[in-house]
Design an enzyme around this catalytic site. Structure first.
Site, mmCIF file in Angstrom:
data_model
loop_
_atom_site.group_PDB
_atom_site.id
_atom_site.type_symbol
_atom_site.label_atom_id
_atom_site.label_comp_id
_atom_site.label_asym_id
_atom_site.label_seq_id
_atom_site.Cartn_x
_atom_site.Cartn_y
_atom_site.Cartn_z
ATOM 1 N N GLY A 88 44.057 12.933 -17.469
ATOM 2 C CA GLY A 88 42.872 12.338 -18.112
ATOM 3 C C GLY A 88 42.087 13.265 -19.005
ATOM 4 N N ARG B 233 74.379 29.831 8.383
ATOM 5 C CA ARG B 233 74.126 29.509 6.975
ATOM 6 C C ARG B 233 72.975 30.330 6.396
ATOM 7 N NH1 ARG B 233 74.467 22.932 7.760
ATOM 8 N NH2 ARG B 233 76.635 22.726 7.089
ATOM 9 N N GLU C 15 58.767 28.097 -6.705
ATOM 10 C CA GLU C 15 59.343 27.306 -7.803
ATOM 11 C C GLU C 15 59.280 28.068 -9.129
ATOM 12 O OE1 GLU C 15 57.156 23.786 -8.971
ATOM 13 O OE2 GLU C 15 55.293 24.573 -8.173
ATOM 14 N N ARG D 60 52.966 26.716 -9.211
ATOM 15 C CA ARG D 60 53.371 26.517 -10.608
ATOM 16 C C ARG D 60 53.549 27.836 -11.343
ATOM 17 N NH1 ARG D 60 49.469 22.639 -12.995
ATOM 18 N NH2 ARG D 60 50.766 21.057 -12.059
ATOM 19 N N MET E 189 56.177 25.382 -3.497
ATOM 20 C CA MET E 189 55.425 25.178 -4.736
ATOM 21 C C MET E 189 54.671 26.447 -5.148
ATOM 22 S SD MET E 189 53.865 21.330 -4.821
ATOM 23 C CE MET E 189 54.828 19.996 -5.530
ATOM 24 N N THR F 184 43.382 24.198 -4.907
ATOM 25 C CA THR F 184 44.780 24.123 -5.330
ATOM 26 C C THR F 184 45.630 24.814 -4.276
ATOM 27 O OG1 THR F 184 46.512 24.897 -6.845
ATOM 28 C CG2 THR F 184 44.504 26.181 -6.845
ATOM 29 N N ARG G 189 72.325 26.285 2.118
ATOM 30 C CA ARG G 189 71.687 24.981 1.915
ATOM 31 C C ARG G 189 70.285 25.195 1.363
ATOM 32 N NH1 ARG G 189 76.176 23.664 2.715
ATOM 33 N NH2 ARG G 189 77.022 22.109 4.180
ATOM 34 N N ASP H 238 48.159 26.285 -4.831
ATOM 35 C CA ASP H 238 48.708 27.494 -5.453
ATOM 36 C C ASP H 238 47.830 28.723 -5.224
ATOM 37 O OD1 ASP H 238 50.500 25.653 -6.369
ATOM 38 O OD2 ASP H 238 50.033 25.900 -8.503
HETATM 39 O O1 F6P Z 1 49.164 22.951 -8.907
HETATM 40 C C1 F6P Z 1 49.533 22.311 -7.734
HETATM 41 C C2 F6P Z 1 50.975 21.858 -7.814
HETATM 42 O O2 F6P Z 1 51.311 21.263 -6.580
HETATM 43 C C3 F6P Z 1 51.971 22.962 -8.155
HETATM 44 O O3 F6P Z 1 52.270 23.774 -7.048
HETATM 45 C C4 F6P Z 1 53.131 22.166 -8.683
HETATM 46 O O4 F6P Z 1 53.894 22.918 -9.591
HETATM 47 C C5 F6P Z 1 52.460 21.012 -9.380
HETATM 48 O O5 F6P Z 1 51.153 20.903 -8.838
HETATM 49 C C6 F6P Z 1 53.168 19.686 -9.222
HETATM 50 O O6 F6P Z 1 52.509 18.751 -9.999
HETATM 51 P P1 F6P Z 1 52.826 17.188 -9.944
HETATM 52 O O7 F6P Z 1 52.188 16.656 -8.691
HETATM 53 O O8 F6P Z 1 52.193 16.659 -11.176
HETATM 54 O O9 F6P Z 1 54.301 17.042 -9.890
#
Ligand code: F6P
Length: 357
Positions: A79, A176, A236, A185, A183, A139, A273, A141
């Site tokens: 938004g 394994r 990630e 980002r 997560m 967040t 895995r 993160d």
């Molecule tokens: O910023 C929080 C977060 O969960 C990140 O860890 C992740 O990369 C991103 O948001 C995922 O975003 P969406 O929910 O838009 O897929």
């Protein structure tokens, strides 16, 4: 007339948002006799007429709300008021309509719960209107600048740690290599913390450039020493490192976790895995620590408005609630300190970070 303040949640959800909304409304009511108006779906609610919002009834803000995941107000990360996506694919500046929405609600201040991107947008939205704005960091993160903690982080770490607790016995049973992609980002905070707590053998984060052959050598060493299984945590964003540059073409659908599992299997001969934890890290019941943080930050945010202070973010620093200018938060991020306590602790435990150190 009772003073009215608004509250909204913006950007990706996380655990602890409802606890924060509750703390704000309780403090506004009990501390100052104010009414709190919850705006629906972040800035999107401000575009509707009548504005999508509700006056929060403090009688209904019971303990159940403090422990509920998600945000009962709803949120959005689509938004941007200054470049709002229109149905025909174009972008339009709708900031004026949103500010009108705030005025229609009769608000005298706004509290926004968001990451640095959302706080930046809200700050710029409100600046011309003169309406006081205070931000609360959230967040999973945990990469918001000038706060040691953002709401949602400790819950995400708890979820990722529990995932490792569950992956370890199945990995050991089948000899394994178990790869867990978490997560983050742009930052590896969840990966390092959960990796230490969950007893990982390898932790890969974007802040430490890593090399596949070092990970392979570490796992081969474990196997040579008699251990048949291994736990690997990869953030990630660790896929951004040079070593995983071909991950995108190699595994476009599945990201760095799948790619890594395949490569480790090929190189070590072990079965591997991958588990991609994804949004499971966001939707959990908040930890007690996240609820405490929500309470402390929510209370302080309201008190800042009462003191006439605005354009600030409440923050957690050195076991205290402080507040900092939003100008010192937006456009920055707090990534993992490569020489910090957690990284040093990980190394001291023999965890491989995939680098030369
Ligand atoms: O910023 C929080 C977060 O969960 C990140 O860890 C992740 O990369 C991103 O948001 C995922 O975003 P969406 O929910 O838009 O897929």
């Amino acid at each position: 007339m009772t003073k009215r303040i608004g509250i909204l949640t913006s950007g990706g959800d996380c655990a602890g948002l409802n606890a924060t909304i509750r703390a704000v409304a309780l403090r506004a009511h009990h501390g100052h006799g104010w009414t709190t108006v919850g705006i629906h779906y972040g800035t999107l609610g401000l575009l509707e007429r009548p504005v999508a919002a509700e006056a929060l009834d403090v009688g209904r803000l019971d303990a159940a709300m403090a422990r509920q995941g998600g945000t009962f107000l709803g949120s959005t990360n689509r938004g941007d008021p200054f470049a709002f996506p229109m149905p025909d694919g174009s972008r339009k500046d709708r900031s004026g309509e949103m500010v009108d929405g705030l005025r229609l609600l009769g608000l005298e201040g706004l509290i926004g719960i968001g990451g640095d991107g959302s706080l930046d947008i809200l700050r710029r939205l409100l600046a011309p209107s003169g309406m006081p704005f205070v931000g609360i960091p959230k967040t999973i993160d945990n990469d918001v600048a000038n706060t040691e903690r953002a709401i949602g982080y400790t819950t995400a770490v708890a979820v990722a740690t529990e995932a490792l607790d569950r992956l370890q016995p199945t990995g050991a049973s089948h000899a394994r290599v178990m790869v867990l992609e978490v997560m983050g980002r742009d930052a590896g905070h969840i990966a390092v913390a959960a990796g230490i707590a969950g007893g990982a053998d390898v932790v890969l984060i974007p802040e430490v450039p890593w090399h596949l052959e070092r990970v392979v050598a570490h796992i081969a060493g474990l196997r040579a020493g008699g251990r048949s299984s291994a736990l690997v945590v990869v953030a990630e964003a660790a896929g951004q490192s040079d070593e995983a540059a071909d991950a995108a073409s190699d595994a476009p659908e599945h990201g760095v976790g799948e790619w890594l599992a395949r490569r480790l299997s090929q190189a070590t001969g072990a079965e591997a895995r991958a588990t991609v934890l994804g949004h499971v890290q966001r939707g959990a019941m908040p930890t007690a620590e996240d609820r405490l943080l929500a309470a402390a930050l929510g209370v302080r945010a309201v008190d800042l408005l009462a003191e006439g202070k605005a354009d600030r973010m409440v923050a957690w620093w050195n076991r205290q609630v402080i507040d900092v200018p939003l100008a010192k938060v937006v456009g920055r991020s707090r990534t993992v300190d490569r020489d910090g306590t957690l990284v040093r602790t990980a190394r001291a435990l023999g965890i491989c970070l995939g680098d030369a150190a």
